[in-house]
Design a protein around this motif. Structure first.
Motif: not given
Length: 127
Positions: A59-88
């Motif tokens: 029930g989540t719009p696909p664009e929002a869902l993939w934005a969430l997945v991309a950010a969650e990827t950065q928060l959980c797997l990568l350390d190249r981008v600060p968390n606040h920048a991934a969220v923004d």
């Protein structure tokens, strides 16, 4: 696609498909890294995000869902981008692609995730 046929370079193809042409090579490389990690770990990342989605994944719009997945990827797997920048970046992408409502959802989910993670270090993406 050229990649599937064994031709071309993946970063160039990702840039072409995602509309990233003209960006600096480092930005294209980061986008490629995020994309590949998100695809590789999508089941675990989606399972981790689903409890935060009142309408569930379906029930989540696909664009929002993939934005969430991309950010969650950065928060959980990568350390190249600060968390606040991934969220923004995720909130801005959701707003541009899906509008204000989905961008507010992305913002709320990711802010809650950051509070619950309570860390800037990458964490295991599996639920």
């Amino acid at each position: 696609m050229k990649i599937a046929a064994g031709h071309g370079q993946s970063q160039g193809e990702v840039a072409r498909i995602a509309g990233l042409r003209g960006l600096p090579p480092a930005d294209v490389a980061l986008a490629t890294e995020i994309l590949y990690a998100a695809l590789r770990h999508a089941p675990g990342l989606l399972a981790r995000l689903e409890p935060y989605l009142s309408r569930g994944i379906a029930g989540t719009p696909p664009e929002a869902l993939w934005a969430l997945v991309a950010a969650e990827t950065q928060l959980c797997l990568l350390d190249r981008v600060p968390n606040h920048a991934a969220v923004d970046t995720a909130v801005s992408a959701a707003a541009k692609l899906a509008g204000a409502g989905p961008s507010r959802l992305v913002n709320a989910v990711l802010r809650r995730r950051l509070r619950e993670l309570g860390t800037t270090a990458p964490v295991n993406p599996e639920p």
